[in-house]
Design an enzyme around this catalytic site. Structure first.
Site, PDB file in Angstrom:
ATOM      1  N   GLY A  45       0.841  -1.188   0.000  1.00  0.00           N
ATOM      2  CA  GLY A  45       0.000   0.000   0.000  1.00  0.00           C
ATOM      3  C   GLY A  45       0.874   1.234   0.000  1.00  0.00           C
ATOM      4  O   GLY A  45       2.059   1.171   0.354  1.00  0.00           O
ATOM      5  N   GLN A  50       3.149  10.103   1.249  1.00  0.00           N
ATOM      6  CA  GLN A  50       4.452   9.439   1.316  1.00  0.00           C
ATOM      7  C   GLN A  50       5.360   9.811   0.152  1.00  0.00           C
ATOM      8  O   GLN A  50       6.566   9.623   0.222  1.00  0.00           O
ATOM      9  CB  GLN A  50       4.291   7.920   1.352  1.00  0.00           C
ATOM     10  CG  GLN A  50       3.698   7.404   2.633  1.00  0.00           C
ATOM     11  CD  GLN A  50       3.583   5.902   2.600  1.00  0.00           C
ATOM     12  OE1 GLN A  50       2.581   5.363   2.135  1.00  0.00           O
ATOM     13  NE2 GLN A  50       4.614   5.225   3.078  1.00  0.00           N
ATOM     14  N   CYS A  98       6.716  -0.014   7.318  1.00  0.00           N
ATOM     15  CA  CYS A  98       6.277   1.103   6.485  1.00  0.00           C
ATOM     16  C   CYS A  98       7.417   1.537   5.586  1.00  0.00           C
ATOM     17  O   CYS A  98       8.571   1.620   6.029  1.00  0.00           O
ATOM     18  CB  CYS A  98       5.835   2.263   7.376  1.00  0.00           C
ATOM     19  SG  CYS A  98       5.228   3.701   6.463  1.00  0.00           S
ATOM     20  N   LEU A  99       7.085   1.835   4.339  1.00  0.00           N
ATOM     21  CA  LEU A  99       8.095   2.325   3.406  1.00  0.00           C
ATOM     22  C   LEU A  99       8.669   3.670   3.853  1.00  0.00           C
ATOM     23  O   LEU A  99       9.767   4.031   3.440  1.00  0.00           O
ATOM     24  CB  LEU A  99       7.499   2.448   1.996  1.00  0.00           C
ATOM     25  CG  LEU A  99       7.084   1.129   1.338  1.00  0.00           C
ATOM     26  CD1 LEU A  99       6.308   1.395   0.051  1.00  0.00           C
ATOM     27  CD2 LEU A  99       8.296   0.255   1.074  1.00  0.00           C
ATOM     28  N   HIS A 140      -3.776   1.382   7.803  1.00  0.00           N
ATOM     29  CA  HIS A 140      -2.413   1.930   7.834  1.00  0.00           C
ATOM     30  C   HIS A 140      -2.309   3.110   6.865  1.00  0.00           C
ATOM     31  O   HIS A 140      -1.780   4.169   7.215  1.00  0.00           O
ATOM     32  CB  HIS A 140      -1.421   0.816   7.467  1.00  0.00           C
ATOM     33  CG  HIS A 140      -0.002   1.246   7.379  1.00  0.00           C
ATOM     34  ND1 HIS A 140       0.945   0.859   8.291  1.00  0.00           N
ATOM     35  CD2 HIS A 140       0.659   2.016   6.469  1.00  0.00           C
ATOM     36  CE1 HIS A 140       2.122   1.365   7.951  1.00  0.00           C
ATOM     37  NE2 HIS A 140       1.973   2.070   6.846  1.00  0.00           N
ATOM     38  N   GLU A 141      -2.823   2.932   5.643  1.00  0.00           N
ATOM     39  CA  GLU A 141      -2.716   3.993   4.635  1.00  0.00           C
ATOM     40  C   GLU A 141      -3.602   5.185   4.975  1.00  0.00           C
ATOM     41  O   GLU A 141      -3.205   6.336   4.768  1.00  0.00           O
ATOM     42  CB  GLU A 141      -3.033   3.446   3.243  1.00  0.00           C
ATOM     43  CG  GLU A 141      -2.122   2.318   2.767  1.00  0.00           C
ATOM     44  CD  GLU A 141      -0.635   2.598   2.880  1.00  0.00           C
ATOM     45  OE1 GLU A 141      -0.212   3.778   2.823  1.00  0.00           O
ATOM     46  OE2 GLU A 141       0.137   1.628   3.044  1.00  0.00           O
ATOM     47  N   HIS A 144      -1.909   7.474   7.241  1.00  0.00           N
ATOM     48  CA  HIS A 144      -1.006   8.407   6.553  1.00  0.00           C
ATOM     49  C   HIS A 144      -1.745   9.663   6.109  1.00  0.00           C
ATOM     50  O   HIS A 144      -1.182  10.764   6.145  1.00  0.00           O
ATOM     51  CB  HIS A 144      -0.367   7.752   5.323  1.00  0.00           C
ATOM     52  CG  HIS A 144       0.828   6.919   5.613  1.00  0.00           C
ATOM     53  ND1 HIS A 144       1.981   7.425   6.166  1.00  0.00           N
ATOM     54  CD2 HIS A 144       1.062   5.599   5.398  1.00  0.00           C
ATOM     55  CE1 HIS A 144       2.873   6.458   6.298  1.00  0.00           C
ATOM     56  NE2 HIS A 144       2.342   5.339   5.843  1.00  0.00           N
TER      57      HIS A 144
END
Length: 158
Positions: A45, A50, A98-99, A140-141, A144
């Protein structure tokens, strides 16, 4: 490809703005870019903040990969202006990464199932229910989009 912003970048702590014109070429290009990036970076995702865009757009692309070998396979989808409209009572604790937080993982409690309202890239309103790993990705997204990182929820650092 754009770089994925890392923890400490101010945009990751901002509340993203709603997308007003889903059909705008820059939004459609952003969807394409995010779908390409999530696969290139072995993610499941990605949220627009991000990569430096403060708008309420996420892509969800669960697939088995090096970071998540047991992830279920799904057709990648863009979710514009996503909103959780209801959720299960049960909370499930699972490990997340997480990226935007390289090299860190931790246990996070998330709802086991959610009902979501969002718009697809064609501007059509969608109302769907998700559970398990896919529900986790979406939560999670969406975090963000609200300036929240998974480390803010970590139950136990790994």
């Amino acid at each position: 490809m754009r770089e994925i912003l890392q923890i400490g970048s101010p945009i990751l702590r901002e509340v993203a703005s709603p997308v007003k014109n889903i059909h705008a070429p820059d939004i459609q290009d952003l969807v394409d870019l995010m779908l390409a990036m999530v696969f290139e970076r072995n993610g499941v995702g990605l949220a627009a903040p991000q990569i430096g865009y403060s708008c309420r757009l996420i892509v969800v692309a669960s697939h088995p990969n090096a970071r998540y070998p047991h992830a279920p396979l799904m057709k990648p989808i863009a979710m514009i202006n996503p909103e959780i409209v209801s959720h299960s009572e049960d909370l499930v604790e699972e490990e997340e990464g997480c990226l935007s937080v390289r090299g860190k993982r931790g246990n996070v409690l998330r709802y086991g199932a959610i009902a979501l309202k969002y718009y697809n890239r064609d501007g059509e309103e969608q109302k769907k229910e998700f559970d398990g790993f896919i529900a986790r990705i979406i939560q999670h997204e969406i975090d963000h989009l609200n300036g929240i990182l998974f480390v803010d929820h970590v139950q136990e650092a790994l």
